[in-house]
Motif scaffolding. Structure first.
Motif, PDB file in Angstrom:
ATOM      1  N   LEU A 195       0.795  -1.196  -0.045  1.00 20.86           N
ATOM      2  CA  LEU A 195       0.162  -0.010  -0.068  1.00 20.86           C
ATOM      3  C   LEU A 195       0.816   0.999   0.136  1.00 20.86           C
ATOM      4  N   ARG A 196       1.060   1.985  -1.137  1.00 15.95           N
ATOM      5  CA  ARG A 196       1.875   3.061  -1.216  1.00 15.95           C
ATOM      6  C   ARG A 196       1.026   4.418  -1.161  1.00 15.95           C
ATOM      7  N   PHE A 197       1.302   5.230  -0.509  1.00 14.95           N
ATOM      8  CA  PHE A 197       0.682   6.491  -0.277  1.00 14.95           C
ATOM      9  C   PHE A 197       1.354   7.598  -0.656  1.00 14.95           C
ATOM     10  N   LEU A 198       0.910   8.747  -1.064  1.00 11.32           N
ATOM     11  CA  LEU A 198       1.619  10.105  -1.275  1.00 11.32           C
ATOM     12  C   LEU A 198       2.231   9.763  -2.675  1.00 11.32           C
ATOM     13  N   ALA A 199       1.804   9.183  -3.663  1.00  9.06           N
ATOM     14  CA  ALA A 199       2.308   8.837  -5.177  1.00  9.06           C
ATOM     15  C   ALA A 199       1.103   9.162  -6.035  1.00  9.06           C
ATOM     16  N   SER A 200       1.586   9.578  -7.277  1.00 11.83           N
ATOM     17  CA  SER A 200       0.659   9.830  -8.361  1.00 11.83           C
ATOM     18  C   SER A 200       1.167   9.402  -9.715  1.00 11.83           C
ATOM     19  N   PRO A 201       0.408   8.745 -10.545  1.00  8.02           N
ATOM     20  CA  PRO A 201       1.244   8.553 -12.031  1.00  8.02           C
ATOM     21  C   PRO A 201       1.081   9.520 -12.873  1.00  8.02           C
ATOM     22  N   THR A 214      10.501   5.665 -11.480  1.00  6.22           N
ATOM     23  CA  THR A 214      10.082   4.792 -12.310  1.00  6.22           C
ATOM     24  C   THR A 214       9.863   3.478 -11.699  1.00  6.22           C
ATOM     25  N   VAL A 215       8.596   2.849 -11.919  1.00  9.06           N
ATOM     26  CA  VAL A 215       8.272   1.269 -11.386  1.00  9.06           C
ATOM     27  C   VAL A 215       7.928   0.529 -12.654  1.00  9.06           C
ATOM     28  N   GLU A 216       8.656  -0.493 -12.681  1.00  5.84           N
ATOM     29  CA  GLU A 216       8.648  -1.510 -13.687  1.00  5.84           C
ATOM     30  C   GLU A 216       7.029  -2.331 -13.338  1.00  5.84           C
ATOM     31  N   ALA A 217       6.477  -2.409 -14.245  1.00  7.38           N
ATOM     32  CA  ALA A 217       5.282  -3.173 -14.026  1.00  7.38           C
ATOM     33  C   ALA A 217       4.712  -3.917 -15.428  1.00  7.38           C
ATOM     34  N   GLY A 218       4.115  -4.831 -15.515  1.00  9.63           N
ATOM     35  CA  GLY A 218       3.627  -5.541 -16.820  1.00  9.63           C
ATOM     36  C   GLY A 218       2.196  -5.091 -17.028  1.00  9.63           C
ATOM     37  N   ARG A 240       3.426  -1.996 -25.466  1.00  8.32           N
ATOM     38  CA  ARG A 240       2.624  -2.534 -24.218  1.00  8.32           C
ATOM     39  C   ARG A 240       3.159  -1.885 -23.244  1.00  8.32           C
ATOM     40  N   VAL A 241       2.288  -2.054 -21.964  1.00 10.08           N
ATOM     41  CA  VAL A 241       2.781  -1.250 -20.595  1.00 10.08           C
ATOM     42  C   VAL A 241       4.270  -1.949 -20.113  1.00 10.08           C
ATOM     43  N   GLU A 242       5.171  -1.220 -19.918  1.00 13.71           N
ATOM     44  CA  GLU A 242       6.293  -1.779 -19.210  1.00 13.71           C
ATOM     45  C   GLU A 242       6.541  -1.307 -17.864  1.00 13.71           C
ATOM     46  N   GLY A 243       5.851  -0.295 -17.324  1.00 16.59           N
ATOM     47  CA  GLY A 243       6.120   0.334 -16.300  1.00 16.59           C
ATOM     48  C   GLY A 243       5.370   1.800 -16.029  1.00 16.59           C
ATOM     49  N   VAL A 244       5.428   2.389 -15.098  1.00 16.55           N
ATOM     50  CA  VAL A 244       4.693   3.550 -14.785  1.00 16.55           C
ATOM     51  C   VAL A 244       5.579   4.668 -14.037  1.00 16.55           C
ATOM     52  N   GLU A 245       5.699   5.925 -14.286  1.00 12.35           N
ATOM     53  CA  GLU A 245       6.244   7.124 -13.851  1.00 12.35           C
ATOM     54  C   GLU A 245       5.486   7.687 -12.948  1.00 12.35           C
ATOM     55  N   LEU A 246       6.026   7.641 -11.533  1.00 14.02           N
ATOM     56  CA  LEU A 246       5.266   8.176 -10.257  1.00 14.02           C
ATOM     57  C   LEU A 246       5.986   9.461  -9.779  1.00 14.02           C
ATOM     58  N   VAL A 247       4.968  10.454  -9.446  1.00 18.05           N
ATOM     59  CA  VAL A 247       5.513  11.705  -8.755  1.00 18.05           C
ATOM     60  C   VAL A 247       4.983  11.642  -7.510  1.00 18.05           C
ATOM     61  N   ARG A 248       6.210  11.921  -6.429  1.00 17.25           N
ATOM     62  CA  ARG A 248       5.714  11.889  -5.112  1.00 17.25           C
ATOM     63  C   ARG A 248       4.581  13.357  -4.829  1.00 17.25           C
ATOM     64  N   THR A 249       3.845  13.106  -3.804  1.00 15.44           N
ATOM     65  CA  THR A 249       3.109  14.066  -3.669  1.00 15.44           C
ATOM     66  C   THR A 249       3.098  14.430  -2.172  1.00 15.44           C
ATOM     67  N   GLU A 250       2.518  15.523  -1.633  1.00 18.53           N
ATOM     68  CA  GLU A 250       2.413  16.198  -0.469  1.00 18.53           C
ATOM     69  C   GLU A 250       1.014  16.601  -0.189  1.00 18.53           C
ATOM     70  N   LEU A 251       0.575  16.673   0.960  1.00 18.30           N
ATOM     71  CA  LEU A 251      -0.775  17.225   1.253  1.00 18.30           C
ATOM     72  C   LEU A 251      -0.694  18.617   1.389  1.00 18.30           C
ATOM     73  N   VAL A 252      -1.457  19.608   1.038  1.00 17.44           N
ATOM     74  CA  VAL A 252      -1.430  20.853   1.221  1.00 17.44           C
ATOM     75  C   VAL A 252      -2.940  21.354   1.307  1.00 17.44           C
ATOM     76  N   PRO A 253      -3.411  22.085   2.675  1.00 19.33           N
ATOM     77  CA  PRO A 253      -4.563  22.274   2.734  1.00 19.33           C
ATOM     78  C   PRO A 253      -4.945  23.463   1.701  1.00 19.33           C
ATOM     79  N   ASP A 254      -6.362  23.463   1.340  1.00 18.80           N
ATOM     80  CA  ASP A 254      -6.947  24.131   0.501  1.00 18.80           C
ATOM     81  C   ASP A 254      -7.591  25.224   1.227  1.00 18.80           C
ATOM     82  N   ALA A 255      -8.361  26.173   0.535  1.00 19.34           N
ATOM     83  CA  ALA A 255      -8.788  27.375   1.404  1.00 19.34           C
ATOM     84  C   ALA A 255      -9.748  26.867   2.292  1.00 19.34           C
ATOM     85  N   ALA A 256     -10.437  25.833   2.326  1.00 21.55           N
ATOM     86  CA  ALA A 256     -11.458  25.242   3.350  1.00 21.55           C
ATOM     87  C   ALA A 256     -10.642  24.596   4.380  1.00 21.55           C
ATOM     88  N   GLY A 257      -9.252  24.334   4.631  1.00 25.49           N
ATOM     89  CA  GLY A 257      -8.748  23.535   5.218  1.00 25.49           C
ATOM     90  C   GLY A 257      -8.727  22.012   4.784  1.00 25.49           C
TER      91      GLY A 257
END
Length: 551
Positions: free
Chosen positions: A357-363, A400-404, A371-388
């Motif tokens: 279970l990998r958190f704070l990452a997005s493709p 880069t994460v290899e995947a079939g 065909r699919v050989e992998g996916v490039e992920l970017v690390r994310t961080e949580l930033v509160p919006d105007a409503a908090g």
């Protein structure tokens, strides 16, 4: 001896009504009913009578002395609910109101389009009135919708809810017209001519896309399609599934994502005792998958999976389940938080299959040429919006994460039903308590969006049917059914191969017969032609018996 609810139950509330001491909550009429993750037994007031176990249609309630090690966390989960919601007054809950009766008692014909849980609960509510006859239509030759084709094969206890639907099917005034597609075999206008009202319960049939480069490569698919593939859904039985690679990435971390991860890593010999589709079982036996990476763009506190599903995943035998928190902290001391911290502290065993279970990452993009050989992920961080509210923002740090295979599991969206209004933002049909206009109604996901659990459809159907009955009592539906010719007669004349209740029973018997021979609950028929042939043979046998008895 107290009893414990041990899974995400159907929330049908049968156990609530059966309990003589009002110790199961949230109950109908209380905040959280039909939207809570599960129901909870209060250990301080449970008298151990066992009435709830008899009433539960999915076998979710067990004595505390019979809990397996994997089920032990549910003991605390049940008790913790009452620390937050003590229900000290013990006032009667869910009193059964007097059965409503129509003010204008005359024969009423209603068509329900969609034979999933929402459609069948709608039929059930309508058939409480002896004046009403209900025809349930579905484009597939088999009913039950996501209960048949969406619930994971290793959750056979949940599929026991089919017993509820079987009881609905056997009520007087109920009829199936399966294998009938509105728009292809019959028009919406023709339904309006033959029925006093039409209720649409067609669900949310499309997946949300990732909208990243490479998403259309072979090896990229929706998790929903894979679920349909291993559950034998006719639309997905020919899905190209290549399990010849060591890693699968699932983008999204709701319950469906956990289901997929669990099925892909479970020992095929265990799945062989379920109703998993034969073609999927064969592919899983030859699978090279060693790791399923479940990616969530937000932190562990915002994950979409429910606590019961997380507990079930964490308790898998023979599979390592670990959490990569992405640098986030797990806040709180409730069961969910403690399970996540325990998963983050685990040391994986290289000899086992693994779910991460990998958190704070997005493709960012899917990689590959043919065909699919992998996916490039970017690390994310949580930033509160105007409503908090914490929002995931990319940091610019990539990997880069290899995947079939990459599976998207980021939600559903409703598609427009021809002739009905459509809200493109919510993917639903605009309505008032299920009423689109007098004579046209909606229930299920097409009404409320892809939210809730199995039992949510019951309260949803009740609201819609109340609106329909209000219109009947107000005289707003009089004179709508202008065409007396029965729809089945029209379909037969057009050569549409209709599957009725006898036909569905024949399909069900054949699947169970094949399952018994293989030591399984059932072996599903996945070819629509074979389903129709099996159903038609039941009709021929019935006609022969009728002919013989008349001699």
């Amino acid at each position: 001896m107290p009893y414990v609810v041990t899974q995400s139950c159907c929330a049908d509330a049968s156990c609530v009504v059966a309990c003589p001491v009002n110790c199961i909550h949230p109950a109908p009429g209380e905040p959280g009913f039909a939207t809570a993750e599960m129901l909870y037994v209060d250990p301080r007031s449970c008298v151990g009578c066992g009435a709830c176990t008899t009433a539960c249609p999915v076998g979710a309630v067990v004595p505390d002395t019979a809990l397996t090690p994997e089920q032990e966390p549910f003991r605390e989960l049940n008790a913790a609910y009452y620390d937050a919601f003590p229900h000290a007054d013990r006032a009667p809950v869910a009193p059964v109101p007097p059965q409503r009766r129509l003010q204008r008692p005359h024969p009423v014909r209603v068509a329900v389009v969609g034979a999933g849980p929402a459609g069948l609960y709608t039929a059930d509510e309508l058939l409480r009135h002896p004046e009403v006859n209900v025809d349930v239509l579905d484009r597939l030759p088999t009913p039950y919708g996501l209960l048949r084709a969406g619930v994971a094969p290793d959750h056979q206890h949940t599929k026991q809810a089919a017993g509820l639907f079987r009881a609905i099917e056997e009520q007087p005034g109920f009829r199936y017209l399966l294998g009938v597609e509105v728009g292809r075999d019959v028009t919406r206008a023709e339904l309006a001519e033959r029925y006093d009202a039409v209720v649409w319960s067609v669900g949310a049939s499309a997946d949300r896309r990732l909208d990243v480069p490479g998403e259309d490569l072979p090896g990229s698919a929706s998790a929903t399609a894979l679920v349909g593939w291993y559950n034998g859904h006719p639309d997905h039985r020919d899905l190209a599934v290549d399990l010849g690679h060591e890693r699968v990435v699932v983008v999204g971390n709701g319950n469906v994502a956990l289901d997929v991860a669990r099925v892909l890593t479970t020992d095929p010999d265990e799945l062989a005792r379920t109703d998993v589709a034969d073609h999927a079982l064969a592919a899983l036996r030859g699978s090279a998958v060693r790791e399923v990476l479940v990616v969530g763009r937000r932190g562990p506190g915002q994950a979409s999976f429910t606590t019961p599903e997380l507990v079930g995943l964490a308790g898998l035998r023979g599979v390592d389940v670990v959490a990569d928190l992405g640098g986030a902290e797990v806040v709180g001391d409730d069961l969910r938080a403690r399970v996540l911290r325990e998963l983050a502290a685990r040391t994986p065993d290289p000899a086992r299959r693994r779910v991460v279970l990998r958190f704070l990452a997005s493709p960012l993009r899917l990689l590959g040429t043919d065909r699919v050989e992998g996916v490039e992920l970017v690390r994310t961080e949580l930033v509160p919006d105007a409503a908090g509210v914490p929002r995931a923002k990319p940091t610019g740090e990539t990997e880069t994460v290899e995947a079939g295979m990459v599976l998207r599991s980021v939600g559903y969206r409703g598609v427009a039903v021809p002739g009905l209004p459509h809200d493109p933002v919510t993917g639903t049909v605009p309505h008032d308590r299920g009423r689109v206009e007098p004579g046209t109604y909606v229930a299920g996901w097409v009404k409320r969006g892809p939210t809730g659990y199995l039992g949510t459809n019951k309260s949803c159907a009740q609201e819609t049917v109340e609106a329909l009955l209000d219109d009947l009592d107000a005289g707003l539906l009089e004179g709508r059914a202008r065409q007396a010719e029965d729809l089945r007669t029209v379909l037969d004349r057009r050569g549409v191969p209709v599957v009725d209740l006898a036909g569905w029973r024949a399909i069900d018997r054949e699947e169970r017969r094949r399952g018994e021979a293989a030591g399984r609950p059932r072996v599903k028929l996945t070819d629509p032609g074979e389903m129709l042939g099996t159903a038609a043979s039941a009709g021929r046998r019935g006609r022969r018996r009728l002919s013989a008895s008349s001699r």
